[in-house]
Design an enzyme around this catalytic site. Structure first.
Site, short mmCIF file in Angstrom:
data_model
loop_
_atom_site.label_atom_id
_atom_site.label_comp_id
_atom_site.label_asym_id
_atom_site.label_seq_id
_atom_site.Cartn_x
_atom_site.Cartn_y
_atom_site.Cartn_z
CE1 TYR A 1 11.08 -9.79 12.49
CE2 TYR A 1 13.31 -8.90 12.65
CZ TYR A 1 12.44 -9.97 12.74
OH TYR A 1 12.91 -11.21 13.07
CD GLU B 1 15.87 -15.40 10.74
OE1 GLU B 1 16.93 -15.30 10.10
OE2 GLU B 1 15.43 -14.48 11.44
CD1 TRP C 1 15.24 -8.61 9.15
CD2 TRP C 1 15.24 -10.73 8.42
NE1 TRP C 1 14.12 -9.25 9.67
CE2 TRP C 1 14.11 -10.55 9.24
CE3 TRP C 1 15.46 -11.97 7.85
CZ2 TRP C 1 13.20 -11.56 9.50
CZ3 TRP C 1 14.54 -12.98 8.11
CH2 TRP C 1 13.44 -12.78 8.93
#
Length: 188
Positions: free
Chosen positions: A17, A39, A47
């Site tokens: 990522y 998000e 995350w």
């Protein structure tokens, strides 16, 4: 290769990522909706948790095809509340559907979220080169401005900290640390 602190000793999913998505400018509307949703789902969580569930989110939210998500009804929300593969937060799920409905209205009017967001920075990424992770702000004047504008435009769950992370994910804000040697040009 030297990476940002959060990706330096991370697992393969997080490293990928960082190296191929985070901070890489995108103007793809589907991807923008996907990152908006992720998000929102990440608020209050890590995350890493979201990335580990990303494929489940794609399946649950029709590969983030905004036109399809906008058609989700209460039965779909209930179905998603029973999906252990995603974050089962009713408010986050309902606001994702609501935001998809808002985007469909925008698209029907000839507007895109990408054009809207990129206009805040005159179409050019804001490149910051902080020295340490502790210098990277959780929100900025830009994320506060965009958050306020999105809320005024009818979008939900768009606080300045979520917007800050979203703008970073979209490459509108490039907050890779100065020491980071990952070159993102042309990777998307």
């Amino acid at each position: 290769m030297t990476r940002c602190d959060w990706a330096e000793n991370a697992d393969e999913v997080m490293t990928h990522y960082h190296d191929y998505e985070w901070g890489v400018p995108t103007k793809d509307e589907r991807e923008t909706f996907e990152l908006m949703t992720l998000e929102m789902m990440q608020a209050g969580l890590s995350w890493q948790t979201i990335l580990n569930k990303r494929q489940n989110f794609k399946a649950a939210f029709a590969d983030f095809k905004v036109d399809q998500v906008a058609l989700f009804d209460d039965a779909d929300v209930d179905r998603l509340m029973h999906d252990a593969g995603i974050i089962r937060n009713r408010l986050k799920i309902k606001d994702t559907v609501y935001n998809a409905q808002q985007l469909v209205k925008w698209h029907a009017a000839g507007k895109t979220m990408n054009a809207y967001l990129w206009a805040f920075v005159d179409g050019r990424p804001v490149v910051n080169r902080y020295q340490t992770a502790s210098e990277v702000p959780a929100q900025t004047a830009l994320s506060q401005q965009v958050s306020k504008a999105l809320k005024k435009a009818g979008f939900k769950f768009m606080g300045p900290t979520i917007v800050q992370s979203w703008l970073e994910a979209l490459g509108i804000l490039d907050d890779h640390l100065a020491k980071c040697t990952v070159n993102h040009l042309g990777k998307k």
